[in-house]
Scaffold this active site. Sequence first.
Site: not given
Length: 706
Positions: A686, A386, A682
């Site tokens: 996710d 990401d 993070d």
Amino acid sequence: MVHKAAIRFSDAGRTEYTLSKETQDAGFGIEADELASIVRGHDTKGFNTHGGTEGIAKEVSSSFTDGISSSDVSRRQDIYGVNKYTEKPPRGFWTFVWEALHDLTLIILMVCAVVSIGVGIGTEGLPKGMYDGVGILLSIFLVVLVTAVSDYKQSLQFRDLDKEKKKIFVQVTRDGYRQKISIYDLVVGDIVNLSTGDIVPADGIFIFGYNLLIDESSLSGESEPLDVNQEKPFLLCGTKVQDGYATMLVTAVGMRTEWGKLMETLSEETDDETPLQVKLNGVATIIGKIGLVFAVLTFLVLTTRFLVVKFVHQEFSHWSSGDALKLLDFFAIAVTIIVVAVPEGLPLAVTLSLAFAMKKLMNDKALVRHLSACETMGSATSICTDKTGTLTTNHMVVDRIWFSGKNKELKGNEVKTETSETILAIFLQVIFLNTGAEVVKDKDGKTTILGQPTESALLELGILLGGDFDAFRQQYQIKNVEPFSSVRKKMSVLVTLPEGGTRAFCKGASEIVLGLCNKMIDCDGHSVDLSEEHMKNITNVINGFANEALRTLCLAFKDMDDGCNEDSIPEDGYTLVAVVGIKDPVRPGVMDAVRTCLAAGITVRMVTGDNIYTAKAIARECGILTEDGLALEGSEFRNKNPLEMKAIVSNIQVMARSLPSDKHTLVSYLRNVGEVVSVTGDGTNDAPALHESDIGLAMGIAGTEL
């Protein structure tokens, strides 16, 4: 010290508690076990008996506005317990020695060593006959020692890792102001602030909030989120806030929570063999079997030859001690073949390679949860990462602002001098009223902003412009809130104006919010229709910001008419106030890391929730997006059929405006086409992709956990 209250059972079967003297002397009106059982058992009757949330707060001497006193923490811990779980004692060094001795290859070698010593003594006598067998035993001792020491050190590192993982901070109200504390310092009576993505840190009762959805799948296994409100107020430790935000009164901590009861039933986690160890053990077994076959054949051939020779020379009926020694020598040769065939250095080589890999990763601030990650990473061909917090610093600042009607972008420090008071007043309303973050002051008067990075950046700008967060919150009454989510990509709030009437504010992804607007504020502060030309200019501004790697947000409001439902947030008819460009700088070293990955043959892919222009700009800056690479939005990706996805998935380098499910789908298709996929992330969104990947790297402030 643990205090026990008298317990009896009512005619209705419900457990009733008698208040103990210790609890009374401490100034509390309810026992710890009774308070914990009300929430764990969703005991509505008991909850109402104690006067609901207000009554229980009074019994635990807590205030909804001021919380508890910091000086009162130890007294509460004595009566209600500490927010820690009972853990099994760590395994000692000799436990790892015993486990190392159970290795299949070592067992084969130990049997060979014993046989070799017996045969050696029989054929060559002492001490010469023991040399081969003792040599094998020394090799086994070395392997066991290195394995046990490595595993023991690994367990110590995991223990340190667990300590780091448990350094979780929650936002509570104590001493009359909001502050961050460790979850270990959480006590019964604390007022905890929860927002989307948070893990509920203890059992508690809902006080106040908006649209609070709780994911209890970690406890109940039910995937459907639970709506928690004042009618259904019970919150359980270990569950996750899926949507909304709220304040919670802590009622149970540590082993008295539902999660604590669950922890009592769990056995200690053990690490399985890594895939490499499984394969090498299989190889050793095959080699051992082949060696055994050849050893038996060799013994049979030598013995048959010996018997044939005796038969030819007509000595078959005459046996001597020398003949017996020859047969024993043949057996020794067979044992030697087995010993040579089984690679006694193989377990040592595996152990040393994995141990050194783990140590190197630890030196690079990567905390290894599963040792198999060390070897799997070496085979990785694709990394899906990401953007925010991983490639970038996750500390955002407002870099550019475009106000409706102005044809130039303003830096943050230029807004106050070049903007009309009318526009500035509405702008500050949008910032301070439509936010999930807060501006708090500690007892020393120091101002701190608590909240998501994007919202914190807006509040920092509001304070820079002279706005007073507390004054705005006291002046305007919030009636309804629609929190931000990755699906809606916007946040809305409904407030009552001081002069009367109701106003809705909306902020979020530019293309989403702009699509809800039919008016805009001109340079004089008047509301005008949003023409096609205006829409084109605003779109160009948004794209221009995005091309400069800025995250863009649109801020809008709507005054509710008399005919509108003044309790529900509108979905259209907004007036655009401003377009804000927020900058999140790329982390130092990211570009070098991407170049290193590409040189190693690893494809780096960025999957983010930002718009396509911002995503492409950051990807180019990092070196991820190349000339022949494919960049697309999540909606375009998810609308393709399986064949189309499979055809393009290897060329995708950037995916923007993606949902958590899009990242999960991308990882699944990459694995289906033969890629070994590593995923970095993070945030809670996710988690599905991290679980689906071959190796998941959870990026945190302190480093990386594998």
